[in-house]
Design a protein around this motif. Structure first.
Motif: not given
Length: 321
Positions: A142-160
């Motif tokens: 959903g925040v793909r447009a925002l992520r496109d403006d930020y070239p560096y990231e780290i994450h752990e996606l969870r549904d809990d």
């Protein structure tokens, strides 16, 4: 005994018990939760003291009650006063024109679907880093447009509700997902360089002490204190920060112990509470935090508008001067 005196006693005893319960060492979620209400207990007790002339009694029991009210009020005052403009600032205001390192901290609320509203807010403010908590795959997309403006990231996606996503315009010298207490609850450790100054940032979102999550504050307390150990072990050439939804108020014993262990300061001290949770009620608490090295200076520190979550986003800009 008249009716108004009975009402006064009932509410007064309730407030006094709430204040002093939180001073116990019990980790039970109900008892620990009383600390969150310290400001509201103080306000309520102030009103009760103001109403004392209307119900005054010369009995010994009433004088004991009056003494307990006064003691509880002093405890509340001692706790809350640092988080007002009457207290000296723990982190000083920046006096330079040079831009600092800016960060947005936001518990998105996993079920919140205001992806575009948040993305627009973040793009408009344009911080160097954006930390999002409770991020699942839907939020990531959903925040793909925002992520496109930020070239560096780290994450752990969870549904809990324990997913984390950090995006950055600044290259990350080091980025690591940690699991300080439980394997299903991630935290993030990053290092970066900005304006020739090195920063280490810990991002945490521990379990809240609530039914359905944890019936005691032990997991939350342990995660915050283990994050403190990670920060203490880092080279002192780094400015250090802890950011995130700590599910704890700024004046709790755990928050104070964290500050003592790390030597970090709280920008709220001397500025105000900046209550961030919940967005939809008038009773709110400062649960989203930024602790930072005391030699850093504050250029911006503010609560941002509601964008559909039960938490308000926070913005901070710090400068190493």
């Amino acid at each position: 005994m008249n009716l108004w005196l009975i009402v006064h006693l009932v509410f007064g005893v309730f407030a006094v018990v709430g204040v002093f319960l939180a001073m116990s060492t019990s980790k039970n979620w109900i008892i620990r939760g009383q600390m969150n209400f310290r400001w509201y207990y103080g306000l309520f007790i102030t009103l009760l003291i103001a109403a004392l002339p209307l119900v005054w009694s010369s009995t010994l029991l009433f004088h004991i009650y009056f003494l307990l009210l006064g003691m509880a009020w002093l405890v509340c005052l001692w706790t809350i006063l640092p988080f007002t403009i009457l207290h000296a600032k723990e982190i000083a205001k920046s006096k330079t024109a040079q831009s600092g390192l800016s960060m947005m901290v936001f518990n998105v609320l996993q079920d919140n679907e205001s992806y575009d509203a948040f993305s627009s807010l973040a793009l408009d403010i344009s911080p160097d880093l954006v930390l999002m908590m409770e991020t699942d795959q839907k939020w990531y997309d959903g925040v793909r447009a925002l992520r496109d403006d930020y070239p560096y990231e780290i994450h752990e996606l969870r549904d809990d509700t324990y997913g984390m996503l950090l995006i950055s315009r600044i290259p990350l010298d080091r980025a690591e997902v940690r699991h300080l207490v439980k394997k299903e609850i991630p935290s993030l450790e990053i290092c970066l360089t900005h304006n020739s100054h090195k920063y280490m940032i810990m991002c945490v979102h521990p379990e809240p002490p609530l039914p359905g999550e944890a019936l005691t504050s032990r997991p939350k307390d342990l995660e915050i204190l283990r994050a403190a150990n990670v920060l203490v072990d880092q080279d002192e050439s780094y400015a250090k920060l802890l950011i995130g939804d700590l599910n704890d108020v700024a004046w709790s014993q755990t928050s104070q112990t964290f500050k003592e262990l790390t030597g970090l300061g709280d920008p709220r001290v001397g500025r105000g509470m900046y209550n961030t949770f919940p967005t939809h009620k008038w009773i709110r608490f400062p649960l989203d935090h930024v602790f930072c090295s005391k030699y850093l200076k504050i250029k911006r520190f503010q609560r941002l508008p509601d964008v559909g979550s039960d938490h308000f986003p926070m913005l901070i800009e710090v400068s190493a001067e």
